[in-house]
Design an enzyme around this catalytic site. Structure first.
Site, short mmCIF file in Angstrom:
data_model
loop_
_atom_site.label_atom_id
_atom_site.label_comp_id
_atom_site.label_asym_id
_atom_site.label_seq_id
_atom_site.Cartn_x
_atom_site.Cartn_y
_atom_site.Cartn_z
N LYS A 103 8.97 -13.01 2.52
CA LYS A 103 8.13 -13.44 3.58
C LYS A 103 8.08 -14.97 3.72
O LYS A 103 7.82 -15.30 5.09
CB LYS A 103 6.69 -12.79 3.26
CG LYS A 103 6.86 -11.09 3.22
CD LYS A 103 5.64 -10.59 2.90
CE LYS A 103 5.58 -8.90 2.82
NZ LYS A 103 4.41 -8.35 2.34
N GLY B 195 0.12 -1.03 5.17
CA GLY B 195 -0.25 0.28 5.62
C GLY B 195 0.33 0.98 7.09
O GLY B 195 0.56 -0.06 7.66
N1 LIG Z 1 4.42 0.40 4.11
C1 LIG Z 1 3.73 -0.80 4.81
O1 LIG Z 1 2.63 -1.13 4.79
C2 LIG Z 1 4.73 -1.76 5.36
C3 LIG Z 1 4.20 -2.89 5.74
C4 LIG Z 1 5.10 -3.97 6.64
C5 LIG Z 1 6.42 -3.80 6.47
N2 LIG Z 1 6.90 -2.80 6.07
C6 LIG Z 1 8.48 -2.48 6.00
O2 LIG Z 1 8.56 -1.19 6.73
C7 LIG Z 1 9.97 -0.66 6.32
C8 LIG Z 1 9.42 0.94 6.16
O3 LIG Z 1 8.34 1.00 5.09
P1 LIG Z 1 8.01 2.19 4.80
O4 LIG Z 1 6.68 1.77 3.77
O5 LIG Z 1 7.73 3.10 5.96
O6 LIG Z 1 8.99 2.86 3.96
P2 LIG Z 1 9.00 4.56 3.39
O7 LIG Z 1 7.84 5.33 3.56
O8 LIG Z 1 9.65 4.63 2.19
O9 LIG Z 1 9.86 4.94 4.71
C9 LIG Z 1 11.29 4.87 4.62
C10 LIG Z 1 11.82 5.97 5.46
O10 LIG Z 1 13.10 5.60 5.64
C11 LIG Z 1 14.11 6.84 4.76
N3 LIG Z 1 15.22 6.19 4.49
C12 LIG Z 1 15.28 5.11 3.64
N4 LIG Z 1 16.76 4.91 3.48
C13 LIG Z 1 17.53 5.58 4.09
C14 LIG Z 1 18.70 5.76 4.41
N5 LIG Z 1 19.86 4.96 3.57
N6 LIG Z 1 19.08 6.78 5.23
C15 LIG Z 1 18.39 7.62 5.73
N7 LIG Z 1 17.01 7.42 5.76
C16 LIG Z 1 16.66 6.52 4.89
C17 LIG Z 1 13.34 7.30 4.07
O11 LIG Z 1 13.82 8.49 3.84
P3 LIG Z 1 13.03 9.20 2.06
O12 LIG Z 1 12.00 10.10 2.58
O13 LIG Z 1 14.21 10.28 1.98
O14 LIG Z 1 13.23 8.33 1.28
C18 LIG Z 1 11.93 7.46 4.66
O15 LIG Z 1 11.59 8.34 5.45
C19 LIG Z 1 10.33 -1.37 5.14
O16 LIG Z 1 11.16 -2.24 5.63
C20 LIG Z 1 8.88 -2.16 4.54
O17 LIG Z 1 9.31 -3.23 4.21
C21 LIG Z 1 6.09 -1.70 5.47
#
Ligand SMILES: NC(=O)c1ccc[n+]([C@@H]2O[C@H](COP(=O)([O-])OP(=O)(O)OC[C@H]3O[C@@H](n4cnc5c(N)ncnc54)[C@H](OP(=O)(O)O)[C@@H]3O)[C@@H](O)[C@H]2O)c1
Length: 444
Positions: free
Chosen positions: A223, A320
Site C-alpha cells: 500500500k 470490511g
Molecule cells: N476484505 C477487505 O476488507 C478488503 C479491503 C480492501 C481491499 N481488499 C482486496 O479486495 C480483494 C478481495 O478481497 P476479499 O476480502 O473479498 O477476498 P475473499 O473474501 O477471499 O474473496 C475472493 C473471492 O475470489 C474467489 N477467487 C479467488 N481466487 C480465485 C481464482 N483463482 N479463480 C476464481 N475465483 C477465485 C474466491 O473464491 P473461494 O471462495 O473459492 O476462495 C472468493 O470468492 C483482494 O484483492 C483484497 O486485497 C479487501
C-alpha cells in the site's frame, strides 16, 4: 477525454472502447464473489445506480456461491460462471477484479484491458507490483484502470490524493494502512498481550490463519508503494522497502511508551528528499497528541504533507466488505461517467529505510552492575547520544526490562550499536529498536 459515442456493442475492439452513462447502461462483470465482491453486488442492488448494470459474476466452483445467502440480492438476469472466457468474451464494459493475488488476476486483467474493457480492482499486491505496466496497457487501449479501493478500503485516500491534492507538491506521507496491525496494537495499548490479541483477531476474521503478510508489514508495504506513486510520484520496488514485524512488541513497551507520552502503531511512511525516497513500514512510537495515536481498531489513517497545502488527514474504515464496496462502486461510477483521473507521471526512485529520528531501545536483562555503562559505551562508539533512561519498578531483577531513548540519529547507526549490545552476556532477548515519530523527523 475521447469517449466512443453511440456504440451498439462493447464487445472487444482494439480501438478506444470506453463507454459512459452518457451512452447507455454500463455493463459490469464481477470476478470474485467473496467478502468484497458480494458486498459490491449488495451495494449495486440496493442503491440502484442509474447507468450501472451487473451482468456477470465469475468465481471458481460458482454453484456454491450462487446458493449462498449473499446471492439473494443478485438479479436473475446475471450470468454466473466459473469459466473466465465467458466474462472476457462477454459484452461487459467493466471488469471488477476482487479475487486478490498476482496470478491469475494479472493475466485476466491484461486480457480484459486488451479487449477494450475497463478494469476496477481492489488488489493492492497487483497494483504495487504491476500497476505501472497495467496503466500503460489501459492507456494503450483507451480504457480505464481504477483502484481506489486498493489502499485503506473505504477511505478515499487514492482519489483524494489524485483529484484533491494533485495541485500540491506532496513530499511526505505517513499512516496506518493495515487494520489487522492497528487492531492488535491498539488492543495491546490496554494491557493485552500480543498472542491473545492475535488469536482474537483471527477469531473475529480481522487476521488470516497465517498472519505474516499483515504483522510482518508486507501488506502495508504494498500500500505504501501505491501511495508513494500517487503522492510522491515515485515508483518504488516494494521488495526494497524495509519492513519490521510488530510481533516483537510487548505489553511492557506500551507502558514505557506512555511514560514518553506516546503509543505504538504500525506506521508506513515515505518521504522524498534529494531524489531518494526514505520509506519504512515498522512499529513506531507516535505521540499521543498525533492523529495516528487516535486511530483505533481496524481504522486506517493517512497524513500527507504538501509544500503549499500543508498536512491533510484521511481517516475511516480501512477494511470490511461494505466500506470497501463503497470505494469499488465509486470507482465504477467514475468509469461510467468517463471521469478523467488525474495521473501525474511518476519516476523510478531509489529507496532507503534510513530516517533521522529519535529511537526507543528496549532491553531485557539479567541485572548486574555495569550494564548501563556497556550500553552507553556501545551507543557512544557509533556517535549516538542518550536522551533518557527509563526503568519501571516491579519487574524481577533476573528479567528486567528497561528503556533507553536516543537523540535523533540514523537508524543504521543505532542498528550497528544494537548488534554489539545484543551480544552482551546479560541480554536475555534481542533488544527492540523502534523509531519515534516526531513532526520534525528529517531523513539524512
Ligand atoms: N476484505 C477487505 O476488507 C478488503 C479491503 C480492501 C481491499 N481488499 C482486496 O479486495 C480483494 C478481495 O478481497 P476479499 O476480502 O473479498 O477476498 P475473499 O473474501 O477471499 O474473496 C475472493 C473471492 O475470489 C474467489 N477467487 C479467488 N481466487 C480465485 C481464482 N483463482 N479463480 C476464481 N475465483 C477465485 C474466491 O473464491 P473461494 O471462495 O473459492 O476462495 C472468493 O470468492 C483482494 O484483492 C483484497 O486485497 C479487501
Amino acid at each position: 477525454m475521447a469517449t466512443k459515442k453511440n456504440r451498439t456493442s462493447s464487445i472487444s475492439t482494439k480501438t478506444t472502447a470506453k463507454k459512459s452513462v452518457a451512452d447507455s447502461v454500463v455493463k459490469v462483470a464481477l470476478l470474485g464473489f467473496g467478502t468484497v465482491g458480494s458486498s459490491v453486488a449488495k451495494v449495486l442492488a440496493s442503491a440502484r445506480f442509474p447507468g450501472l448494470e451487473l451482468t456477470h459474476i465469475f468465481n471458481r466452483n460458482v454453484a456454491r456461491k450462487r446458493v449462498s445467502p449473499a446471492a439473494n440480492v443478485v438479479p436473475d438476469s446475471v450470468v454466473w460462471s466459473e469459466d473466465i472466457s465467458v466474462v472476457l468474451k462477454s459484452n461487459a464494459d467493466v471488469v471488477v477484479e476482487l479475487m486478490g493475488g498476482l496470478t491469475p488476476a494479472e493475466g485476466w486483467i491484461r486480457k480484459a484491458l486488451s479487449s477494450g474493457k475497463s478494469v476496477v480492482t481492489a488488489n493492492k499486491q497487483l497494483i504495487a507490483y504491476r500497476g505501472r505496466s497495467l496503466e500503460r496497457l489501459a492507456a494503450q487501449h483507451g480504457v480505464h484502470l481504477v483502484y481506489g479501493a486498493a489502499v485503506a478500503g473505504g477511505v478515499p485516500v487514492i482519489p483524494g490524493m489524485q483529484q484533491g491534492l494533485g495541485g500540491d507538491r506532496l513530499t511526505r506521507l505517513s499512516g496506518i494502512v493495515n487494520g489487522t496491525c492497528n487492531y492488535i496494537l491498539s488492543r495491546m495499548e490496554s494491557g493485552a498481550d500480543y498472542a491473545t490479541v492475535l488469536a482474537d483477531a483471527q477469531q473475529l476474521g480481522y487476521a488470516e490463519a497465517d498472519p505474516a503478510a499483515d504483522v510482518d508489514g508486507y501488506d502495508a508495504r504494498a500500500k505504501l508503494c501505491i501511495l508513494s506513486r500517487i503522492a510522491l510520484r515515485a515508483e518504488l520496488d516494494p521488495d526494497a522497502v524495509t519492513t519490521q514485524s510488530i510481533s516483537t512488541v510487548e505489553a511492557v513497551d506500551f507502558a514505557y511508551a506512555k511514560e514518553l507520552n506516546c503509543t505504538i502503531r504500525q506506521v508506513s511512511r515515505a518521504q522524498l528528499e534529494g531524489g531518494m525516497v526514505h520509506a519504512r513500514v515498522a512499529p513506531m512510537l507516535v505521540p499521543l497528541s498525533s492523529p495516528m495515536a487516535w486511530s483505533h481498531g481496524t481504522q486506517n489513517m493517512v497524513v500527507t504533507s504538501g509544500v503549499f497545502g500543508g498536512d491533510v488527514v484521511f481517516s475511516g474504515h480501512g477494511a470490511g466488505g461494505e466500506p470497501t464496496a463503497v470505494a469499488v462502486v465509486s470507482d465504477l461510477l467514475a468509469v461510467a461517467h468517463d471521469s478523467t483521473v488525474v495521473r501525474l507521471p511518476a519516476r523510478k526512485r531509489p529507496v532507503t529505510g534510513e530516517f533521522m529520528a529519535p529511537h526507543y531501545l528496549r532491553f531485557v536483562v539479567d541485572d548486574k552492575p555495569g550494564i548501563v555503562s556497556a550500553i552507553a559505551g556501545a551507543l557512544a562508539k557509533v556517535g549516538a547520544n542518550i536522551d533518557s533512561l527509563l526503568q519501571r519498578p516491579g519487574y524481577p531483577k533476573h528479567r528486567l526490562p528497561f528503556v533507553v531513548t536516543t537523540e535523533p540519529c540514523l537508524t543504521s547507526t543505532i542498528e550497528k550499536a544494537m548488534n554489539s549490545i545484543a551480544k552482551l552476556d546479560c541480554m536475555l532477548e534481542r533488544p527492540l529498536c523502534l523509531q519515534i515519530v516526531i513532526p520534525e523527523d528529517k531523513p539524512e
